[in-house]
Scaffold this motif. Sequence first.
Motif, PDB file in Angstrom:
ATOM      1  N   GLU A 160       0.843  -1.200   0.000  1.00 38.77           N
ATOM      2  CA  GLU A 160       0.000   0.000   0.000  1.00 38.77           C
ATOM      3  C   GLU A 160       0.874   1.245   0.000  1.00 38.77           C
ATOM      4  O   GLU A 160       1.686   1.430   0.904  1.00 38.77           O
TER       5      GLU A 160
ATOM      6  N   VAL B 233      -6.457   7.141  -1.422  1.00 37.26           N
ATOM      7  CA  VAL B 233      -6.298   5.925  -2.216  1.00 37.26           C
ATOM      8  C   VAL B 233      -7.718   5.399  -2.425  1.00 37.26           C
ATOM      9  O   VAL B 233      -8.379   4.972  -1.479  1.00 37.26           O
TER      10      VAL B 233
ATOM     11  N   HIS C 111      -4.143   6.917  -7.087  1.00 34.79           N
ATOM     12  CA  HIS C 111      -3.965   5.517  -6.710  1.00 34.79           C
ATOM     13  C   HIS C 111      -5.301   4.904  -6.342  1.00 34.79           C
ATOM     14  O   HIS C 111      -6.187   5.588  -5.820  1.00 34.79           O
TER      15      HIS C 111
ATOM     16  N   PHE D 201      -2.176  -2.616  -5.300  1.00 39.32           N
ATOM     17  CA  PHE D 201      -2.493  -1.197  -5.429  1.00 39.32           C
ATOM     18  C   PHE D 201      -1.961  -0.716  -6.773  1.00 39.32           C
ATOM     19  O   PHE D 201      -0.889  -1.138  -7.219  1.00 39.32           O
TER      20      PHE D 201
END
Length: 249
Positions: A194, A201, A221, A228
Motif C-alpha cells: 500500500e 487511495v 492511486h 495497489f
Amino acid sequence: MKVENILDAIGTINDKAVQDARAYKRTRYSRAIKWGTMVACVGLIITITVLTLPGILREPSGGPNIPGGGVAAPGEHPEGVDPIIESMAVYPATEDIRDVEDATVESVDENTAYGIPGLGHYLPTDLPAGYHFGKASLYETTMKSGTKYHLLRVTFTTSSDEIIMAPANEDGGIAVPDPNLFGSSFAVLIMDYEPRTNKPVYSFENLQEYLETKDDNVTFHFAYKDIFIGFSPDDLSAEEILDVVNSIP
C-alpha cells in the motif's frame, strides 16, 4: 509537449545508468576549488540526474509512494542510508528507509512485464487509439527482515519507435530526434504494497465517481483486489482512463 514525455522518450538509458551509479565512488575534492567551479559541478550533477533518472517519479510531500517518493532533500538523508538505494527503494508507509537492505531496478520487455507473477496480470489489456507498450521497469526492495516489495512501472506511448535508436549524422554525430516523434504517454504502476500518499487511495468501486469530477492530470492511486495501482494519466480524458482501468483483469 510535456517535459515528462521528453524524459520518458529518452528514458531507455535510465536503468543501466542507475546500476552504474550504485558502483560509483565519489572523490573528495579540496576545499580550495573555486566557487564558480563548484556551481558548475552542481549544475552538471542536476542535469545528469534529470537525464538518467526519468523513470523515477516524485510527488510533493509524499512518502515512499513510488520510486523516489521517500528521497530526502540534499544533505538530509538519514544517517547510514545510501542516497542511490533510497532513490530506488519502494516500500509501504509502515516501513522505514533505514531498514532497507538493498534496492534494485531493471528494464523488462513487454512479454516479461505482463508475465511477472502477482503484478503483470493487472496491467491493462485495452489501450486508447494510437497507444502501445513503451517501456517497463521492475523495482525490488529488500528489507533487513528479508521482506521484499515490488513495483512494476509500465509506460504506454504514442511515440514512434524510431526515437529509441538515435540516428547518426553524416559527420558521425548523434542526430536530435524530431520532437513530433515523442507523442503522448501515460504510466501504470502496479504495487504489492500500500503506497503512502497525501491524497486518497480510492477503492475500485469509487473510481468512476472520482474520474467524473477529475479536472487535472496528476497521479492517483486505487486499491484493486490484493494490490495497489497508480495511474499517471498525462493527457488522457476521464473516459479513456476509465476504459483503460476497466480493461485490467
